[in-house]
Design a protein around this motif. Structure first.
Motif, PDB file in Angstrom:
ATOM      1  N   TYR A   4     -10.769 -20.609  13.897  1.00 45.05           N
ATOM      2  CA  TYR A   4     -11.133 -19.849  12.696  1.00 45.05           C
ATOM      3  C   TYR A   4     -10.180 -18.734  12.749  1.00 45.05           C
ATOM      4  N   LYS A   5      -9.433 -18.666  13.579  1.00 43.37           N
ATOM      5  CA  LYS A   5      -8.372 -17.594  13.292  1.00 43.37           C
ATOM      6  C   LYS A   5      -7.676 -17.214  12.164  1.00 43.37           C
ATOM      7  N   ASP A   6      -7.137 -18.498  11.391  1.00 42.72           N
ATOM      8  CA  ASP A   6      -6.316 -18.425  10.397  1.00 42.72           C
ATOM      9  C   ASP A   6      -7.300 -18.004   9.188  1.00 42.72           C
ATOM     10  N   ALA A   7      -8.508 -18.329   9.212  1.00 39.10           N
ATOM     11  CA  ALA A   7      -9.600 -18.154   8.013  1.00 39.10           C
ATOM     12  C   ALA A   7      -9.878 -16.827   7.841  1.00 39.10           C
ATOM     13  N   VAL A   8      -9.741 -16.138   9.015  1.00 38.68           N
ATOM     14  CA  VAL A   8     -10.046 -14.401   9.099  1.00 38.68           C
ATOM     15  C   VAL A   8      -9.012 -13.526   8.491  1.00 38.68           C
ATOM     16  N   VAL A   9      -9.210 -12.682   7.561  1.00 40.89           N
ATOM     17  CA  VAL A   9      -8.158 -12.014   6.949  1.00 40.89           C
ATOM     18  C   VAL A   9      -8.537 -10.601   7.287  1.00 40.89           C
ATOM     19  N   LEU A  10      -7.506  -9.899   6.882  1.00 37.24           N
ATOM     20  CA  LEU A  10      -7.268  -8.307   7.064  1.00 37.24           C
ATOM     21  C   LEU A  10      -7.602  -7.969   5.503  1.00 37.24           C
ATOM     22  N   VAL A  11      -8.479  -7.216   5.163  1.00 40.91           N
ATOM     23  CA  VAL A  11      -8.523  -6.465   3.703  1.00 40.91           C
ATOM     24  C   VAL A  11      -8.007  -5.231   3.522  1.00 40.91           C
ATOM     25  N   LYS A  12      -7.086  -4.926   2.571  1.00 39.96           N
ATOM     26  CA  LYS A  12      -6.955  -3.833   2.281  1.00 39.96           C
ATOM     27  C   LYS A  12      -7.351  -3.326   0.868  1.00 39.96           C
ATOM     28  N   HIS A  13      -7.931  -2.136   0.721  1.00 41.78           N
ATOM     29  CA  HIS A  13      -8.484  -1.694  -0.629  1.00 41.78           C
ATOM     30  C   HIS A  13      -8.305  -0.309  -0.978  1.00 41.78           C
ATOM     31  N   THR A  14      -7.207  -0.336  -2.130  1.00 45.23           N
ATOM     32  CA  THR A  14      -6.953   0.986  -2.388  1.00 45.23           C
ATOM     33  C   THR A  14      -7.569   1.158  -3.917  1.00 45.23           C
ATOM     34  N   TYR A  15      -7.981   2.453  -3.944  1.00 44.39           N
ATOM     35  CA  TYR A  15      -8.992   2.910  -5.155  1.00 44.39           C
ATOM     36  C   TYR A  15      -8.809   4.431  -5.319  1.00 44.39           C
ATOM     37  N   ALA A  16      -8.913   4.619  -6.693  1.00 49.49           N
ATOM     38  CA  ALA A  16      -8.710   6.045  -7.076  1.00 49.49           C
ATOM     39  C   ALA A  16      -9.895   6.588  -8.188  1.00 49.49           C
ATOM     40  N   LEU A  17     -10.025   7.663  -8.620  1.00 49.06           N
ATOM     41  CA  LEU A  17     -10.861   8.168  -9.542  1.00 49.06           C
ATOM     42  C   LEU A  17     -10.081   8.124 -10.953  1.00 49.06           C
ATOM     43  N   GLN A  18     -10.780   7.705 -11.914  1.00 53.37           N
ATOM     44  CA  GLN A  18     -10.179   7.543 -13.248  1.00 53.37           C
ATOM     45  C   GLN A  18     -10.986   8.224 -14.160  1.00 53.37           C
ATOM     46  N   ILE A  19     -10.661   8.654 -15.352  1.00 52.62           N
ATOM     47  CA  ILE A  19     -11.074   9.417 -16.234  1.00 52.62           C
ATOM     48  C   ILE A  19     -11.165   8.662 -17.624  1.00 52.62           C
ATOM     49  N   SER A  20     -12.401   8.822 -18.167  1.00 58.40           N
ATOM     50  CA  SER A  20     -12.553   8.411 -19.563  1.00 58.40           C
ATOM     51  C   SER A  20     -13.265   9.387 -20.526  1.00 58.40           C
ATOM     52  N   ILE A  21     -12.621   9.675 -21.572  1.00 58.88           N
ATOM     53  CA  ILE A  21     -13.168  10.515 -22.675  1.00 58.88           C
ATOM     54  C   ILE A  21     -13.486  10.140 -24.085  1.00 58.88           C
ATOM     55  N   LYS A  22     -14.590  10.341 -24.298  1.00 60.18           N
ATOM     56  CA  LYS A  22     -15.067   9.525 -25.277  1.00 60.18           C
ATOM     57  C   LYS A  22     -15.018   8.311 -25.648  1.00 60.18           C
ATOM     58  N   GLY A  23     -15.151   7.669 -24.598  1.00 65.04           N
ATOM     59  CA  GLY A  23     -15.041   6.149 -24.333  1.00 65.04           C
ATOM     60  C   GLY A  23     -13.429   5.662 -24.352  1.00 65.04           C
ATOM     61  N   SER A  24     -12.751   6.406 -24.092  1.00 70.75           N
ATOM     62  CA  SER A  24     -11.417   5.950 -23.996  1.00 70.75           C
ATOM     63  C   SER A  24     -11.177   5.049 -22.789  1.00 70.75           C
ATOM     64  N   GLU A  25     -10.025   4.253 -23.158  1.00 75.69           N
ATOM     65  CA  GLU A  25      -9.658   3.541 -21.640  1.00 75.69           C
ATOM     66  C   GLU A  25      -9.367   4.529 -20.528  1.00 75.69           C
ATOM     67  N   PRO A  26     -10.044   4.060 -19.375  1.00 75.26           N
ATOM     68  CA  PRO A  26     -10.022   4.809 -18.083  1.00 75.26           C
ATOM     69  C   PRO A  26      -8.667   4.815 -17.767  1.00 75.26           C
ATOM     70  N   PHE A  27      -8.140   6.240 -17.447  1.00 71.64           N
ATOM     71  CA  PHE A  27      -6.780   6.144 -16.819  1.00 71.64           C
ATOM     72  C   PHE A  27      -6.727   7.145 -15.859  1.00 71.64           C
ATOM     73  N   GLN A  28      -5.674   7.205 -14.944  1.00 71.95           N
ATOM     74  CA  GLN A  28      -5.475   7.886 -13.602  1.00 71.95           C
ATOM     75  C   GLN A  28      -4.488   9.144 -13.840  1.00 71.95           C
ATOM     76  N   ILE A  29      -4.751  10.304 -13.464  1.00 70.07           N
ATOM     77  CA  ILE A  29      -3.701  11.240 -13.358  1.00 70.07           C
ATOM     78  C   ILE A  29      -2.946  11.683 -12.151  1.00 70.07           C
ATOM     79  N   THR A  30      -1.974  12.139 -12.205  1.00 71.18           N
ATOM     80  CA  THR A  30      -1.189  12.570 -10.957  1.00 71.18           C
ATOM     81  C   THR A  30      -1.075  14.155 -11.128  1.00 71.18           C
ATOM     82  N   VAL A  31      -1.853  15.002 -10.340  1.00 70.77           N
ATOM     83  CA  VAL A  31      -2.103  16.427 -10.420  1.00 70.77           C
ATOM     84  C   VAL A  31      -2.146  16.748  -9.032  1.00 70.77           C
ATOM     85  N   ASP A  32      -2.073  18.176  -8.967  1.00 75.57           N
ATOM     86  CA  ASP A  32      -2.087  18.709  -7.499  1.00 75.57           C
ATOM     87  C   ASP A  32      -3.646  18.906  -7.235  1.00 75.57           C
TER      88      ASP A  32
END
Length: 385
Positions: free
Chosen positions: A66-94
């Protein structure tokens, strides 16, 4: 009998009506038999054509299979903003709140179309971080204080990024007092009262501030209730045993209901099992009755504790195997064992001494080793159905 036939011949409408009624009965019976066939035949087939469980001899054989069937999972996530039902977006700020966050876990292939069993907290990590019910009120207050209501939806992102620090300037102005006002330096002038000069300067400053506040007060800012902040996946990918920084993109396929059963299914976006994986973990051969999991019997975990920190070698990513024993009877949801495990091993398959899946590793105590838990295999099986 002859009279009935004669009657039907003399009345063709009655003959047609009888034929229609007969056809309806035949169609109804055929439909019932078809439905029963769909339900009964697979069960009968499964009962008499069960796959024979081939018991592997030891931990090494289980690892090799089973060694080849077992995988390392990497999950990257971030906060996204939606205003007045807009399409969610991510901002780059300090602000570190909006930075990408990455966690690692383990998963294992269970189908030829690239489905992978792992933990819910690997698929949606933000639901298991503290505080769990964060409503991001501070960030919403920040946005509402700097984003005018008149800004067009398409400009939300650029406006917030360029005016994010205005919030701190506004805070400073609110704390401004006459004591903070600069005192004008004046050269000695005959017959001029310096107290009177300072008073006039302070009056001018106060007037300017009043004018600025009056202009600001005319601006309508975005309402807090119109702002939504949600964590979103940036990328989920998996790496195979023996690969060298090669990541295969995934998507979340299905998640168990509720928080108690910490199981989820991912799937490769290619929906195809990699060529290097010859043996998947067969859920049909998993231990279905968790009451048979007795304390003292072996438990073997294959996974990626510590993520890349331990998995990375000069010959690529390598999965690890650990062995222990079941310590406590299953409660129907989870089972306890003393197999070594830590962060990164979440979602690892746990096998019995024959190589049958018995659990999906999901939790343990950071303070001490030897107290770890897995969701029993039947919950992964039901999620795949």
């Amino acid at each position: 009998m002859a009279d009935n036939r004669a009657s039907e011949e003399n009345n063709p409408n009655a003959f047609q009506t009888n034929n229609k009624a007969r056809n309806k009965k035949i169609a109804l019976i055929a439909g019932i038999l078809f439905v029963l066939g769909l339900i009964v035949i697979p069960r009968v087939w499964a009962k008499f054509h069960k796959k024979e469980v081939v018991c592997l001899n030891n931990q090494t054989e289980i690892y090799e299979k089973y060694k080849d069937a077992v995988v390392l999972v990497k999950h990257t996530y971030a906060l996204q903003i939606s205003i007045k039902g807009s399409e969610p977006f991510q901002i780059t700020v300090d602000d570190s709140s909006f930075e990408d966050k990455t966690i690692s876990g383990t998963g294992f292939f269970v189908s030829d179309d690239g489905k992978i069993v792992t933990n819910h907290h690997v698929a949606e990590p933000w639901k298991y971080t503290e505080p769990k019910n964060d409503d991001f009120s501070d960030l919403k207050d920040h946005i509402a204080a700097v984003l005018p209501d008149s800004i067009d939806k398409k400009d939300y992102k650029t406006y917030l990024e360029s005016h994010w620090n205005d919030y701190y300037q506004n805070e400073g102005e609110e704390d401004y007092s006459e004591e903070d006002a600069p005192v004008a330096e004046t050269a000695p002038v005959a017959n001029v009262d310096s107290t009177s000069v300072n008073s006039e300067v302070n009056d001018l400053i106060a007037d300017n501030q009043s004018e600025e506040k009056a202009v600001t007060s005319q601006i309508t800012y975005t309402k807090i209730e119109d702002i939504e902040i949600v964590p979103k996946t940036v990328e989920i990918s998996v790496a195979l045993h023996g690969s060298k920084d090669d990541w295969l993109e995934c998507k979340v396929f299905k998640i168990a209901d509720g928080d108690e059963v910490d199981v989820a299914i991912l799937q490769l976006t290619s929906e195809k099992l990699p060529d290097s994986v010859s043996d998947i973990v067969d859920l049909e051969n998993a231990v279905k009755d968790d009451a048979t999991l007795k304390p003292g019997t072996n438990a073997i975990l294959i996974g990626y504790p510590m993520g890349l920190q331990l998995a990375n070698t000069r010959r690529g990513i390598k999965v690890q195997v650990y062995e222990g024993q079941i310590n406590k009877e299953s409660d129907g949801v989870s089972v306890q064992y003393n197999v070594t495990s830590t962060h990164g091993a979440s979602g690892s398959p746990v096998f019995n001494e024959c190589g049958q899946l018995i659990a999906i590793n999901y939790a343990g105590y950071d303070e001490a080793q030897g107290y770890n838990f897995g969701i029993v295999a039947k919950h992964a099986m039901s999620l795949m159905q």
